[in-house]
Design a protein around this motif. Structure first.
Motif, mmCIF file in Angstrom:
data_model
loop_
_atom_site.group_PDB
_atom_site.id
_atom_site.type_symbol
_atom_site.label_atom_id
_atom_site.label_comp_id
_atom_site.label_asym_id
_atom_site.label_seq_id
_atom_site.Cartn_x
_atom_site.Cartn_y
_atom_site.Cartn_z
ATOM 1 N N MET A 22 0.787 -1.224 0.000
ATOM 2 C CA MET A 22 0.000 0.000 0.000
ATOM 3 C C MET A 22 0.824 1.282 0.000
ATOM 4 O O MET A 22 0.282 2.357 -0.250
ATOM 5 C CB MET A 22 -0.958 -0.008 1.198
ATOM 6 N N ASN A 23 2.108 1.200 0.277
ATOM 7 C CA ASN A 23 2.930 2.417 0.293
ATOM 8 C C ASN A 23 4.383 2.079 -0.031
ATOM 9 O O ASN A 23 4.827 0.961 0.173
ATOM 10 C CB ASN A 23 2.843 3.119 1.655
ATOM 11 N N ASP A 24 5.069 3.093 -0.555
ATOM 12 C CA ASP A 24 6.517 2.979 -0.654
ATOM 13 C C ASP A 24 7.046 2.915 0.780
ATOM 14 O O ASP A 24 6.375 3.402 1.707
ATOM 15 C CB ASP A 24 7.092 4.212 -1.355
ATOM 16 N N PRO A 25 8.205 2.335 1.000
ATOM 17 C CA PRO A 25 8.717 2.272 2.374
ATOM 18 C C PRO A 25 8.726 3.664 3.024
ATOM 19 O O PRO A 25 9.163 4.640 2.414
ATOM 20 C CB PRO A 25 10.134 1.728 2.200
ATOM 21 N N CYS A 26 8.208 3.728 4.238
ATOM 22 C CA CYS A 26 8.149 4.987 4.976
ATOM 23 C C CYS A 26 9.523 5.299 5.569
ATOM 24 O O CYS A 26 10.480 4.548 5.382
ATOM 25 C CB CYS A 26 7.085 4.908 6.072
ATOM 26 N N LYS A 27 9.620 6.399 6.303
ATOM 27 C CA LYS A 27 10.898 6.808 6.900
ATOM 28 C C LYS A 27 11.466 5.749 7.834
ATOM 29 O O LYS A 27 12.665 5.679 8.041
ATOM 30 C CB LYS A 27 10.748 8.145 7.626
ATOM 31 N N ASP A 28 10.594 4.879 8.376
ATOM 32 C CA ASP A 28 11.044 3.795 9.241
ATOM 33 C C ASP A 28 11.286 2.495 8.471
ATOM 34 O O ASP A 28 11.568 1.456 9.065
ATOM 35 C CB ASP A 28 10.018 3.551 10.349
ATOM 36 N N GLY A 29 11.147 2.545 7.137
ATOM 37 C CA GLY A 29 11.413 1.373 6.310
ATOM 38 C C GLY A 29 10.307 0.341 6.299
ATOM 39 O O GLY A 29 10.545 -0.822 5.987
#
Length: 127
Positions: A22-29
């Motif tokens: 559902m998303n590209d990896p966030c700031k926390d991976g």
């Protein structure tokens, strides 16, 4: 890989199931993964987001998103499992299908609060 809208086959109960990233990896991976499973006759299911043949090349019969099992998974783990061929990349989801799935996160009574918050943090509420 992984990235928003990609499909991945992941074993669940020893059977491959299609998951939507559902998303590209966030700031926390992390990436939010949602499982798609078949509708079984005579069994209740969350009808928030029903998919069918044509919604994704892997889907060939009525299926639904199992929002109650939504989970965040670390990008390195996903890459490692793909490298080991335990997870199998599949075709991306078309925009209309992806948007329908994303909207369901917020409409399903089965989505856990932690997943609602995460989905909001990564911008899925504005799709």
């Amino acid at each position: 890989m992984p990235y928003q809208k990609c499909g991945i086959l992941i074993p669940y109960n020893q059977k491959p199931h299609l998951f939507s990233v559902m998303n590209d990896p966030c700031k926390d991976g992390l990436c939010l993964l949602l499982m798609i499973t078949s509708i079984k006759q005579g069994r209740s299911f969350d009808n928030t987001c029903v998919l069918d043949n044509g919604d994704h090349p892997f889907i060939n019969h009525p299926s639904y998103i199992l929002y109650r099992t939504a989970e965040t998974v670390r990008e390195p783990h996903i890459k490692k499992m793909i490298g080991k061929k335990y997870y199998i990349p599949r075709e991306d989801f078309e925009e209309a299908t992806f948007s329908k799935i994303a909207l369901g996160i917020f409409n399903s009574d089965e989505t856990r609060g932690t997943m609602l918050r995460y989905a909001t943090e990564v911008g899925l509420g504005s799709i």
